[in-house]
Design a protein around this motif. Structure first.
Motif, mmCIF file in Angstrom:
data_model
loop_
_atom_site.group_PDB
_atom_site.id
_atom_site.type_symbol
_atom_site.label_atom_id
_atom_site.label_comp_id
_atom_site.label_asym_id
_atom_site.label_seq_id
_atom_site.Cartn_x
_atom_site.Cartn_y
_atom_site.Cartn_z
ATOM 1 N N MET A 345 5.078 -37.065 -32.632
ATOM 2 C CA MET A 345 5.915 -35.881 -32.789
ATOM 3 C C MET A 345 6.952 -35.891 -31.670
ATOM 4 N N VAL A 346 8.212 -35.718 -32.026
ATOM 5 C CA VAL A 346 9.308 -35.810 -31.067
ATOM 6 C C VAL A 346 10.054 -34.481 -30.999
ATOM 7 N N VAL A 347 10.267 -33.996 -29.777
ATOM 8 C CA VAL A 347 11.169 -32.874 -29.534
ATOM 9 C C VAL A 347 12.464 -33.476 -28.996
ATOM 10 N N TRP A 348 13.574 -33.362 -29.765
ATOM 11 C CA TRP A 348 14.816 -34.019 -29.386
ATOM 12 C C TRP A 348 15.624 -33.117 -28.461
ATOM 13 N N MET A 349 16.139 -33.693 -27.362
ATOM 14 C CA MET A 349 16.753 -32.901 -26.298
ATOM 15 C C MET A 349 18.199 -33.285 -26.009
ATOM 16 N N HIS A 350 18.826 -34.067 -26.874
ATOM 17 C CA HIS A 350 20.143 -34.603 -26.536
ATOM 18 C C HIS A 350 21.174 -34.238 -27.596
ATOM 19 N N GLU A 351 22.441 -34.198 -27.168
ATOM 20 C CA GLU A 351 23.508 -33.850 -28.094
ATOM 21 C C GLU A 351 23.733 -34.933 -29.138
ATOM 22 N N GLN A 352 23.560 -36.207 -28.744
ATOM 23 C CA GLN A 352 23.693 -37.295 -29.708
ATOM 24 C C GLN A 352 22.425 -37.361 -30.553
ATOM 25 N N PRO A 353 22.550 -37.401 -31.887
ATOM 26 C CA PRO A 353 21.348 -37.345 -32.731
ATOM 27 C C PRO A 353 20.515 -38.604 -32.675
ATOM 28 N N LEU A 354 19.244 -38.455 -32.977
ATOM 29 C CA LEU A 354 18.347 -39.595 -33.147
ATOM 30 C C LEU A 354 18.389 -40.016 -34.604
ATOM 31 N N ILE A 355 18.627 -41.308 -34.843
ATOM 32 C CA ILE A 355 18.607 -41.841 -36.203
ATOM 33 C C ILE A 355 17.817 -43.145 -36.212
ATOM 34 N N ALA A 356 17.374 -43.546 -37.392
ATOM 35 C CA ALA A 356 16.597 -44.786 -37.533
ATOM 36 C C ALA A 356 17.436 -45.978 -37.076
ATOM 37 N N ILE A 382 10.833 -24.987 -38.222
ATOM 38 C CA ILE A 382 10.109 -24.215 -37.218
ATOM 39 C C ILE A 382 9.753 -22.818 -37.716
ATOM 40 N N GLN A 383 10.618 -22.239 -38.546
ATOM 41 C CA GLN A 383 10.368 -20.865 -38.998
ATOM 42 C C GLN A 383 9.105 -20.789 -39.853
ATOM 43 N N SER A 384 8.914 -21.787 -40.722
ATOM 44 C CA SER A 384 7.763 -21.761 -41.636
ATOM 45 C C SER A 384 6.687 -22.764 -41.268
ATOM 46 N N ALA A 385 6.985 -23.656 -40.286
ATOM 47 C CA ALA A 385 6.086 -24.737 -39.866
ATOM 48 C C ALA A 385 5.830 -25.734 -40.997
ATOM 49 N N GLU A 386 6.726 -25.751 -41.992
ATOM 50 C CA GLU A 386 6.567 -26.677 -43.115
ATOM 51 C C GLU A 386 7.385 -27.939 -42.875
ATOM 52 N N GLN A 387 6.989 -29.028 -43.550
ATOM 53 C CA GLN A 387 7.679 -30.300 -43.430
ATOM 54 C C GLN A 387 8.891 -30.334 -44.351
ATOM 55 N N ARG A 388 9.953 -31.025 -43.883
ATOM 56 C CA ARG A 388 11.152 -31.190 -44.709
ATOM 57 C C ARG A 388 11.717 -32.578 -44.475
ATOM 58 N N GLU A 389 12.409 -33.085 -45.479
ATOM 59 C CA GLU A 389 13.012 -34.412 -45.353
ATOM 60 C C GLU A 389 14.111 -34.382 -44.305
ATOM 61 N N SER A 390 14.177 -35.444 -43.502
ATOM 62 C CA SER A 390 15.162 -35.477 -42.423
ATOM 63 C C SER A 390 15.606 -36.909 -42.185
ATOM 64 N N SER A 391 16.917 -37.115 -42.056
ATOM 65 C CA SER A 391 17.466 -38.443 -41.791
ATOM 66 C C SER A 391 17.906 -38.605 -40.343
ATOM 67 N N ARG A 392 17.982 -37.505 -39.602
ATOM 68 C CA ARG A 392 18.367 -37.555 -38.200
ATOM 69 C C ARG A 392 17.845 -36.316 -37.489
ATOM 70 N N LEU A 393 17.744 -36.411 -36.166
ATOM 71 C CA LEU A 393 17.321 -35.271 -35.351
ATOM 72 C C LEU A 393 18.487 -34.789 -34.507
ATOM 73 N N GLN A 394 18.823 -33.519 -34.638
ATOM 74 C CA GLN A 394 19.812 -32.897 -33.779
ATOM 75 C C GLN A 394 19.091 -32.258 -32.588
ATOM 76 N N MET A 395 19.870 -31.837 -31.588
ATOM 77 C CA MET A 395 19.275 -31.223 -30.407
ATOM 78 C C MET A 395 18.349 -30.063 -30.788
ATOM 79 N N ASN A 396 17.157 -30.050 -30.188
ATOM 80 C CA ASN A 396 16.113 -29.038 -30.378
ATOM 81 C C ASN A 396 15.310 -29.218 -31.665
ATOM 82 N N ASP A 397 15.637 -30.247 -32.483
ATOM 83 C CA ASP A 397 14.841 -30.506 -33.681
ATOM 84 C C ASP A 397 13.501 -31.122 -33.298
#
Length: 553
Positions: A345-356, A382-397
């Protein structure tokens, strides 16, 4: 000059020393506060500090004289923790503020963390070492909305993600709802349902008023219907889990090899789990060599036992090859997972997104390796704690991500042991910390369909031993095996055979020999194929291209 008799002075001196010793032996509890904006986190901490007599007179005088006062009373206690100018002017907490206080029963470290969604990373940082998370819930805001606010759910989720052992919901601003038992019961029921869904095991709910001081340090006379502990009583008595960590199997990552002279060789580090004793049989990872602990050395002398979280130097009975980033474990104890691929599990902390496909440095205990993002499995709403499809992580994701590393890591799942399951991600160019990760489990490493020897080269940098050594080090820094084949025991006539054998083992051969015969060059070219280089620049290009090809999923 003292007028006390010498006997009385001696007694006073002994009493003071006993006081200091008892203070040093007190347990240390770390807790964090979290919740929505304006729930009163900073005011609550200010109340704790004020009512436990942990605030100096000059601090109180300073906040009394402050032109900022949002409380409506004589003193705005939130100013004791909101130290940044921007925090005072905006009335919000931006950065993590650490405060310290103690009572007769315990010492405390407080992390006052932001409530705004945009500062989720700060909240995760402040909560990462906490024993207790205090989630503040505004009773008045709950009454208006009819449910928990999104940020209260977000921070409760992060507390569960970080495996904070104990969570207490402080239902604040009870004075604004006339100290209503009915409102308290509704909030308690909804929070209990959320805690159950998130798998929180130790949960307490306490009604408080940080502004008025109800149930923070002293029991409230306005809520006779509540018979539980005050917040301070809870913090003073909640059981710590440090003993569970001390009772586990030994984990001793090596931080430094200590060689003060030719007679002594020790291995310095911190016991991250379990305990170690002289005479204990230990195994080195990754070599698997077994030896015995000869002594445990500290600045204050030798110890008969060292357990989590003590930093010590271990002297071993045998001379074994062990260096920074490697690990000692108990010979017959459960071993950590050893893998170069894992999901976390990753908490992303940077302005540049994380991608594969991106590569970062991963620092885990004392080992730093290259970590490539294989794929993002899912993001978390985070609001529902449910999983969703994601291709990149933005800051705080927050997301579950699979990684491949250049060298294997020795880890336990974060759910089992926070120290052995946590790592940080670092951007290799700027050296900025860009993410925090909590390892879930190992996964199957990627199987790369490559021809035997394609990942290895022969590099001949004639009569340039410094460049040869630099290229070998560069390959090894990328997790690639490489050796210099200029040993006197390898004659020129055997060089081609050695290169071919190393090619099959995926090991690059590097030479700085001043000259080679035409027949040797031809034989080595045949063994190395397209991966034969006589130029440092060409060899570097090959290294970059082959490394990038291996890192891609």
């Amino acid at each position: 000059m003292s007028t006390l008799p010498s006997a009385e002075r001696s007694v006073n001196k002994m009493s003071f020393r006993a006081f200091l010793d008892s203070h040093l032996e007190q347990e240390m509890l770390r807790f964090t506060t979290a919740g929505s904006v304006d729930d009163g986190k900073s005011t609550l901490i200010g109340r704790l500090l004020h009512d436990t007599k942990s605030v100096y007179e000059d601090q109180l005088a300073s906040i009394r004289a402050s032109r900022v006062n949002r409380s409506g009373g004589a003193v705005d206690l939130s100013l004791l923790t909101d130290g940044l100018k921007a925090e005072r002017e905006q009335g919000i907490t931006i950065d993590v503020a650490y405060r310290y206080f103690s009572t007769a029963k315990r010492k405390f470290i407080i992390a006052d963390t932001p409530g705004h969604e945009q500062y989720t990373r700060n909240m995760a940082t402040g909560a990462s070492t906490a024993d207790v998370a205090i989630v503040l819930i505004d009773a008045k805001a709950f009454q208006r909305a009819g449910e928990l606010l999104p940020q209260s759910r977000r921070h409760t989720y992060i507390a569960s993600l970080l495996r904070i052992p104990h969570v207490v919901a402080a239902i604040n601003k009870m004075d604004l709802v006339d100290y209503s038992a009915e409102i308290f019961e509704k909030v308690s029921a909804e929070f209990a349902a959320l805690a159950k869904r998130l798998g929180l095991k130790s949960v307490e709910v306490i009604p408080v008023s940080a502004l008025a001081g109800d149930n923070v340090v002293e029991h409230s006379t306005n809520m006779g219907w509540y018979t539980g502990p005050t917040l301070l009583e809870y913090l003073e008595t909640v059981p710590l889990t440090i003993r569970e960590t001390a009772d586990g199997p030994l984990r001793f990552p090596v931080q430094l090899v200590v060689r003060p002279d030719a007679e002594f060789r020790g291995f310095a580090g911190r016991v991250e789990r379990g305990e170690v004793r002289p005479g204990m049989r230990v195994k080195a990872l990754p070599s698997g060599r077994v030896t015995t602990v000869k002594s445990i050395i500290t600045y204050d002398g030798e110890l008969s036992v060292a357990s989590f979280p003590l930093s010590v130097t271990l002297e071993l009975e045998d001379e074994i090859d062990l260096s920074r980033g490697e690990m000692l474990i108990g010979e017959n104890q459960n071993a950590p997972r050893v893998s170069s691929a894992f999901r976390a599990m990753v908490v992303w902390m940077h302005e540049q997104p994380l991608i594969a496909g991106q590569t970062y440095l991963a620092k885990h205990t004392t080992r730093t390796v290259r970590a490539t993002v294989r794929k993002i499995l899912y993001g978390v709403d985070i609001q529902s704690a449910e999983q969703r499809e994601s291709s990149r992580l933005q800051m705080n994701d927050i997301a579950e991500v699979e990684f491949d590393t250049s060298l294997p890591l020795f880890f336990d799942a974060y759910a089992t042991n926070r120290e052995m399951g946590a790592l940080i991600l670092i951007e290799p160019v700027t050296n900025a910390t860009v993410g925090a990760a909590m390892i879930i489990d190992a996964v199957e490493p990627l199987r790369r369909e490559t021809e035997a020897g394609k990942g290895a080269a022969f590099v001949w940098l004639r009569d340039r031993p410094a460049e040869a050594a630099a290229f070998r080090d560069a390959l090894q820094a990328r997790g690639r095996a490489a050796v210099i084949v200029d040993d006197a025991l390898i004659p020129e006539v055997a060089l081609a055979g050695v290169v071919r054998a190393l090619q099959l083992a995926e090991v690059s051969a590097i030479s700085a020999r001043a000259a080679l015969s035409d027949s040797t060059i031809e034989a080595v070219r045949k063994a190395a194929g397209d991966s034969y280089f006589e130029s440092f620049v060409d060899a570097s290009r090959w290294m970059d291209a082959s490394s990038n090809a291996e890192e891609m999923p």
